[in-house]
Write a protein that holds these residues in place. Structure first.
Motif, PDB file in Angstrom:
ATOM      1  N   MET A   1       0.839  -1.201   0.000  1.00 53.01           N
ATOM      2  CA  MET A   1       0.000   0.000   0.000  1.00 53.01           C
ATOM      3  C   MET A   1       0.875   1.252   0.000  1.00 53.01           C
ATOM      4  N   GLU A   2       1.928   1.236   0.808  1.00 57.83           N
ATOM      5  CA  GLU A   2       2.836   2.383   0.866  1.00 57.83           C
ATOM      6  C   GLU A   2       3.515   2.623  -0.487  1.00 57.83           C
ATOM      7  N   VAL A   3       3.996   1.568  -1.100  1.00 55.12           N
ATOM      8  CA  VAL A   3       4.647   1.701  -2.411  1.00 55.12           C
ATOM      9  C   VAL A   3       3.648   2.223  -3.438  1.00 55.12           C
ATOM     10  N   GLY A   4       2.442   1.670  -3.431  1.00 51.63           N
ATOM     11  CA  GLY A   4       1.414   2.126  -4.365  1.00 51.63           C
ATOM     12  C   GLY A   4       1.105   3.601  -4.194  1.00 51.63           C
ATOM     13  N   CYS A   5       0.958   4.034  -2.938  1.00 53.59           N
ATOM     14  CA  CYS A   5       0.653   5.443  -2.676  1.00 53.59           C
ATOM     15  C   CYS A   5       1.817   6.349  -3.054  1.00 53.59           C
ATOM     16  N   SER A   6       3.038   5.883  -2.856  1.00 50.79           N
ATOM     17  CA  SER A   6       4.192   6.723  -3.213  1.00 50.79           C
ATOM     18  C   SER A   6       4.271   6.930  -4.721  1.00 50.79           C
ATOM     19  N   LEU A   7       3.861   5.936  -5.487  1.00 49.28           N
ATOM     20  CA  LEU A   7       3.835   6.072  -6.947  1.00 49.28           C
ATOM     21  C   LEU A   7       2.562   6.762  -7.405  1.00 49.28           C
ATOM     22  N   GLY A   8       1.447   6.406  -6.763  1.00 48.09           N
ATOM     23  CA  GLY A   8       0.151   7.042  -6.953  1.00 48.09           C
ATOM     24  C   GLY A   8      -0.249   7.378  -8.371  1.00 48.09           C
ATOM     25  N   PRO A   9      -1.368   8.056  -8.510  1.00 48.29           N
ATOM     26  CA  PRO A   9      -1.784   8.529  -9.832  1.00 48.29           C
ATOM     27  C   PRO A   9      -0.843   9.634 -10.319  1.00 48.29           C
ATOM     28  N   ILE A  10      -0.828   9.845 -11.604  1.00 45.11           N
ATOM     29  CA  ILE A  10       0.122  10.784 -12.206  1.00 45.11           C
ATOM     30  C   ILE A  10      -0.141  12.237 -11.812  1.00 45.11           C
ATOM     31  N   ASP A  11      -1.368  12.559 -11.373  1.00 51.58           N
ATOM     32  CA  ASP A  11      -1.697  13.954 -11.068  1.00 51.58           C
ATOM     33  C   ASP A  11      -1.443  14.350  -9.611  1.00 51.58           C
ATOM     34  N   VAL A  12      -0.713  13.525  -8.849  1.00 56.73           N
ATOM     35  CA  VAL A  12      -0.306  13.898  -7.488  1.00 56.73           C
ATOM     36  C   VAL A  12       1.205  13.723  -7.359  1.00 56.73           C
ATOM     37  N   TRP A  13       1.785  14.432  -6.398  1.00 53.57           N
ATOM     38  CA  TRP A  13       3.204  14.297  -6.125  1.00 53.57           C
ATOM     39  C   TRP A  13       3.368  14.007  -4.639  1.00 53.57           C
ATOM     40  N   VAL A  14       3.737  12.767  -4.314  1.00 49.67           N
ATOM     41  CA  VAL A  14       3.933  12.358  -2.928  1.00 49.67           C
ATOM     42  C   VAL A  14       5.384  12.625  -2.555  1.00 49.67           C
ATOM     43  N   GLU A  15       5.580  13.480  -1.551  1.00 49.14           N
ATOM     44  CA  GLU A  15       6.929  13.792  -1.075  1.00 49.14           C
ATOM     45  C   GLU A  15       7.399  12.793  -0.029  1.00 49.14           C
ATOM     46  N   SER A  16       6.494  12.399   0.861  1.00 42.97           N
ATOM     47  CA  SER A  16       6.889  11.458   1.912  1.00 42.97           C
ATOM     48  C   SER A  16       5.671  10.720   2.443  1.00 42.97           C
TER      49      SER A  16
END
Length: 98
Positions: free
Chosen positions: A61-76
């Motif tokens: 889940m963490e890896v998926g969220c870090s990659l996420g959809p293309i229209d978001v930028w996950v910093e941490s």
């Protein structure tokens, strides 16, 4: 045979999370992994989601969220174990701001 231990963790996701599609994406991803989940707080820069399930699936889940959809930028993403004590200190309901 390896015993699977279920954990409860709070994932705090920080970044440019303005996309309205991210919260539903998180919910679908958690459901696909079979994780119990509850999104407790959202804003354009921070999302808190409580998940419970096997540690390997929470890692996914963490890896998926870090990659996420293309229209978001996950910093941490910060993961914190939820224990009985920390659960009692948390408010029972949260306001949701999008």
């Amino acid at each position: 045979m390896r015993q699977v231990t279920s954990l409860q963790q709070r994932m705090t996701i920080v970044g440019d999370l303005k996309a309205a599609s991210f919260v539903p994406w998180i919910q679908r991803h958690a459901a696909k992994l079979g994780l119990s989940h509850h999104i407790s707080q959202t804003s354009s820069m921070r999302i808190e989601v409580e998940v419970s399930g096997p540690e390997d699936l929470i890692d996914m889940m963490e890896v998926g969220c870090s990659l996420g959809p293309i229209d978001v930028w996950v910093e941490s993403i910060e993961r914190t174990a939820i224990t009985r004590e920390t659960a009692q200190r948390q408010p029972q309901s949260f306001g949701v701001c999008i």
